[in-house]
Design a protein around this motif. Structure first.
Motif, PDB file in Angstrom:
ATOM      1  N   ASN A   1       0.827  -1.198   0.000  1.00 36.96           N
ATOM      2  CA  ASN A   1       0.000   0.000   0.000  1.00 36.96           C
ATOM      3  C   ASN A   1       0.863   1.249   0.000  1.00 36.96           C
ATOM      4  O   ASN A   1       0.536   2.241  -0.627  1.00 36.96           O
ATOM      5  N   ARG A   2       1.920   1.189   0.730  1.00 35.93           N
ATOM      6  CA  ARG A   2       2.812   2.340   0.776  1.00 35.93           C
ATOM      7  C   ARG A   2       3.471   2.559  -0.561  1.00 35.93           C
ATOM      8  O   ARG A   2       3.605   3.671  -1.031  1.00 35.93           O
ATOM      9  N   THR A   3       3.960   1.516  -1.146  1.00 32.50           N
ATOM     10  CA  THR A   3       4.594   1.635  -2.439  1.00 32.50           C
ATOM     11  C   THR A   3       3.615   2.181  -3.438  1.00 32.50           C
ATOM     12  O   THR A   3       3.964   3.022  -4.263  1.00 32.50           O
ATOM     13  N   ASN A   4       2.443   1.734  -3.369  1.00 32.99           N
ATOM     14  CA  ASN A   4       1.429   2.228  -4.274  1.00 32.99           C
ATOM     15  C   ASN A   4       1.145   3.700  -4.023  1.00 32.99           C
ATOM     16  O   ASN A   4       0.809   4.430  -4.943  1.00 32.99           O
ATOM     17  N   SER A   5       1.262   4.120  -2.797  1.00 36.90           N
ATOM     18  CA  SER A   5       0.974   5.527  -2.509  1.00 36.90           C
ATOM     19  C   SER A   5       2.009   6.438  -3.153  1.00 36.90           C
ATOM     20  O   SER A   5       1.736   7.583  -3.462  1.00 36.90           O
ATOM     21  N   PHE A   6       3.189   5.933  -3.382  1.00 33.90           N
ATOM     22  CA  PHE A   6       4.214   6.733  -4.066  1.00 33.90           C
ATOM     23  C   PHE A   6       3.880   6.866  -5.529  1.00 33.90           C
ATOM     24  O   PHE A   6       4.165   7.859  -6.155  1.00 33.90           O
ATOM     25  N   VAL A   7       3.366   5.836  -6.038  1.00 35.66           N
ATOM     26  CA  VAL A   7       3.186   5.759  -7.474  1.00 35.66           C
ATOM     27  C   VAL A   7       1.794   6.244  -7.899  1.00 35.66           C
ATOM     28  O   VAL A   7       1.631   6.724  -9.000  1.00 35.66           O
ATOM     29  N   SER A   8       0.782   6.205  -7.071  1.00 34.91           N
ATOM     30  CA  SER A   8      -0.566   6.544  -7.507  1.00 34.91           C
ATOM     31  C   SER A   8      -0.767   8.048  -7.573  1.00 34.91           C
ATOM     32  O   SER A   8      -0.074   8.800  -6.957  1.00 34.91           O
ATOM     33  N   VAL A   9      -1.736   8.496  -8.327  1.00 35.87           N
ATOM     34  CA  VAL A   9      -2.001   9.909  -8.550  1.00 35.87           C
ATOM     35  C   VAL A   9      -3.262  10.333  -7.794  1.00 35.87           C
ATOM     36  O   VAL A   9      -3.786  11.385  -7.997  1.00 35.87           O
ATOM     37  N   GLY A  10      -3.709   9.645  -6.967  1.00 35.58           N
ATOM     38  CA  GLY A  10      -4.887  10.040  -6.229  1.00 35.58           C
ATOM     39  C   GLY A  10      -6.034   9.061  -6.337  1.00 35.58           C
ATOM     40  O   GLY A  10      -7.023   9.200  -5.697  1.00 35.58           O
TER      41      GLY A  10
ATOM     42  N   ARG B   1      -6.984   4.707  -7.035  1.00 38.37           N
ATOM     43  CA  ARG B   1      -6.407   3.378  -6.974  1.00 38.37           C
ATOM     44  C   ARG B   1      -6.298   2.825  -8.366  1.00 38.37           C
ATOM     45  O   ARG B   1      -7.277   2.668  -9.091  1.00 38.37           O
ATOM     46  N   PRO B   2      -5.113   2.536  -8.783  1.00 36.62           N
ATOM     47  CA  PRO B   2      -5.005   1.953 -10.110  1.00 36.62           C
ATOM     48  C   PRO B   2      -5.307   0.458 -10.065  1.00 36.62           C
ATOM     49  O   PRO B   2      -5.359  -0.135  -9.009  1.00 36.62           O
ATOM     50  N   SER B   3      -5.403  -0.037 -11.128  1.00 39.48           N
ATOM     51  CA  SER B   3      -5.654  -1.461 -11.191  1.00 39.48           C
ATOM     52  C   SER B   3      -4.367  -2.190 -10.905  1.00 39.48           C
ATOM     53  O   SER B   3      -3.282  -1.648 -11.034  1.00 39.48           O
ATOM     54  N   VAL B   4      -4.511  -3.408 -10.531  1.00 37.37           N
ATOM     55  CA  VAL B   4      -3.363  -4.212 -10.164  1.00 37.37           C
ATOM     56  C   VAL B   4      -2.508  -4.418 -11.395  1.00 37.37           C
ATOM     57  O   VAL B   4      -3.012  -4.727 -12.467  1.00 37.37           O
ATOM     58  N   GLY B   5      -1.212  -4.223 -11.199  1.00 34.33           N
ATOM     59  CA  GLY B   5      -0.264  -4.435 -12.288  1.00 34.33           C
ATOM     60  C   GLY B   5       0.005  -3.196 -13.079  1.00 34.33           C
ATOM     61  O   GLY B   5       0.857  -3.195 -13.957  1.00 34.33           O
ATOM     62  N   SER B   6      -0.626  -2.096 -12.797  1.00 38.14           N
ATOM     63  CA  SER B   6      -0.332  -0.869 -13.535  1.00 38.14           C
ATOM     64  C   SER B   6       0.637  -0.003 -12.738  1.00 38.14           C
ATOM     65  O   SER B   6       0.715  -0.088 -11.520  1.00 38.14           O
ATOM     66  N   PHE B   7       1.319   0.898 -13.441  1.00 37.95           N
ATOM     67  CA  PHE B   7       2.335   1.712 -12.796  1.00 37.95           C
ATOM     68  C   PHE B   7       2.122   3.159 -13.189  1.00 37.95           C
ATOM     69  O   PHE B   7       2.032   3.469 -14.377  1.00 37.95           O
ATOM     70  N   GLU B   8       2.071   4.033 -12.167  1.00 45.18           N
ATOM     71  CA  GLU B   8       1.898   5.458 -12.407  1.00 45.18           C
ATOM     72  C   GLU B   8       2.750   6.247 -11.430  1.00 45.18           C
ATOM     73  O   GLU B   8       3.044   5.803 -10.335  1.00 45.18           O
ATOM     74  N   PHE B   9       3.086   7.469 -11.850  1.00 44.12           N
ATOM     75  CA  PHE B   9       3.846   8.355 -10.955  1.00 44.12           C
ATOM     76  C   PHE B   9       2.902   9.188 -10.124  1.00 44.12           C
ATOM     77  O   PHE B   9       1.906   9.678 -10.637  1.00 44.12           O
ATOM     78  N   ASN B  10       3.318   9.360  -8.863  1.00 46.28           N
ATOM     79  CA  ASN B  10       2.535  10.212  -7.969  1.00 46.28           C
ATOM     80  C   ASN B  10       3.087  11.628  -8.118  1.00 46.28           C
ATOM     81  O   ASN B  10       4.237  11.910  -7.813  1.00 46.28           O
ATOM     82  N   THR B  11       2.301  12.542  -8.563  1.00 40.92           N
ATOM     83  CA  THR B  11       2.765  13.911  -8.784  1.00 40.92           C
ATOM     84  C   THR B  11       2.465  14.823  -7.619  1.00 40.92           C
ATOM     85  O   THR B  11       2.758  16.015  -7.664  1.00 40.92           O
TER      86      THR B  11
ATOM     87  N   THR C   1       5.021  13.052  -1.453  1.00 44.00           N
ATOM     88  CA  THR C   1       6.164  12.212  -1.775  1.00 44.00           C
ATOM     89  C   THR C   1       7.514  12.772  -1.320  1.00 44.00           C
ATOM     90  O   THR C   1       8.441  12.011  -1.056  1.00 44.00           O
ATOM     91  N   ASN C   2       7.733  14.094  -1.236  1.00 45.30           N
ATOM     92  CA  ASN C   2       9.036  14.668  -0.899  1.00 45.30           C
ATOM     93  C   ASN C   2       9.560  14.281   0.481  1.00 45.30           C
ATOM     94  O   ASN C   2      10.707  13.875   0.601  1.00 45.30           O
ATOM     95  N   PRO C   3       8.803  14.406   1.538  1.00 49.00           N
ATOM     96  CA  PRO C   3       9.365  14.015   2.841  1.00 49.00           C
ATOM     97  C   PRO C   3       9.758  12.552   2.893  1.00 49.00           C
ATOM     98  O   PRO C   3      10.779  12.203   3.470  1.00 49.00           O
ATOM     99  N   ILE C   4       9.030  11.715   2.227  1.00 51.85           N
ATOM    100  CA  ILE C   4       9.375  10.304   2.241  1.00 51.85           C
ATOM    101  C   ILE C   4      10.645  10.094   1.433  1.00 51.85           C
ATOM    102  O   ILE C   4      11.573   9.389   1.849  1.00 51.85           O
ATOM    103  N   ASN C   5      10.718  10.708   0.256  1.00 52.17           N
ATOM    104  CA  ASN C   5      11.920  10.574  -0.580  1.00 52.17           C
ATOM    105  C   ASN C   5      13.156  11.122   0.149  1.00 52.17           C
ATOM    106  O   ASN C   5      14.225  10.519   0.117  1.00 52.17           O
ATOM    107  N   LEU C   6      12.971  12.247   0.759  1.00 47.16           N
ATOM    108  CA  LEU C   6      14.101  12.846   1.501  1.00 47.16           C
ATOM    109  C   LEU C   6      14.539  11.958   2.651  1.00 47.16           C
ATOM    110  O   LEU C   6      15.735  11.783   2.888  1.00 47.16           O
ATOM    111  N   SER C   7      13.595  11.391   3.343  1.00 50.44           N
ATOM    112  CA  SER C   7      13.976  10.530   4.460  1.00 50.44           C
ATOM    113  C   SER C   7      14.675   9.280   3.954  1.00 50.44           C
ATOM    114  O   SER C   7      15.632   8.802   4.560  1.00 50.44           O
ATOM    115  N   VAL C   8      14.248   8.741   2.806  1.00 51.42           N
ATOM    116  CA  VAL C   8      14.903   7.563   2.238  1.00 51.42           C
ATOM    117  C   VAL C   8      16.324   7.931   1.809  1.00 51.42           C
ATOM    118  O   VAL C   8      17.297   7.228   2.091  1.00 51.42           O
ATOM    119  N   VAL C   9      16.464   9.054   1.108  1.00 51.12           N
ATOM    120  CA  VAL C   9      17.790   9.476   0.639  1.00 51.12           C
ATOM    121  C   VAL C   9      18.710   9.747   1.829  1.00 51.12           C
ATOM    122  O   VAL C   9      19.857   9.326   1.856  1.00 51.12           O
TER     123      VAL C   9
END
Length: 184
Positions: free
Chosen positions: A3-12, A14-24, A29-37
């Motif tokens: 679910n978390r991974t999907n939250s990075f990739v989804s745009v608001g 729920r996509p269908s299973v197996g699809s990939f989208e960027f979360n804009t 997404t920035n605080p999570i990306n910054l904390s990972v980096v």
């Protein structure tokens, strides 16, 4: 986690299973990306940063040690220089004292030598004056004697005639004859 991974990739939505989208959504997404980096940087960069800090610390400590050694050396040199300065000041005082006494001795010697020279010059002057005085007296005597002799000869020549001349010679012969009888 999915679910978390999907939250990075989804745009608001729920996509269908197996699809990939960027979360804009940047705010999501920035605080999570910054904390990972930051987490990755801290995990992998911790050793490198520690090594850099240790090397920097060692260089600083080495510089401090060198500075301390240089300071100790400078203090030793300063103490040696102060000791040499004290020694030179003592020697300078001795030279100054000896120099002044030597100057005084030389001054006294010069004064004494000058006094002796003046006495010799005074004696020489007196002797020269006496000599010149005696010479002048002798010259005057000679001139007086010559004038008296000229006068006496002139008087004799004027007063003597042949008869007086004959009587004077006879009287002198008689005096010489009586002197011979007495000495016999």
């Amino acid at each position: 986690m999915k679910n978390r991974t999907n939250s990075f990739v989804s745009v608001g939505h729920r996509p269908s299973v197996g699809s990939f989208e960027f979360n804009t959504d940047i705010l999501a997404t920035n605080p999570i990306n910054l904390s990972v980096v930051l987490g990755v940087l801290i995990f992998f960069g911790k050793g490198v940063l520690n090594d850099l800090l240790d090397k920097r610390k060692q260089r600083i400590l080495s510089t401090i040690r060198n500075s301390e050694e240089l300071r100790r050396g400078a203090i030793e040199q300063l103490e040696k220089a102060r000791a040499r300065l004290r020694k030179v000041e003592v020697e300078a005082d001795e030279y100054r004292t000896n120099g002044y006494s030597e100057i005084e001795r030389e001054k006294l010697n010069l004064i004494n030598a000058t006094c002796d020279s003046l006495k010799r010059l005074e004696n020489f002057k007196n002797e020269t004056l006496f000599f010149e005085q005696q010479r002048a007296i002798n010259q005057v005597r000679q001139q007086v004697f010559q004038q008296a002799l000229k006068k006496a000869l002139g008087t004799l020549n004027n007063c003597l005639n042949s008869e007086l001349h004959f009587r004077t010679i006879s009287a002198n012969i008689g005096i010489l004859g009586s002197v011979e009888k007495i000495t016999d």
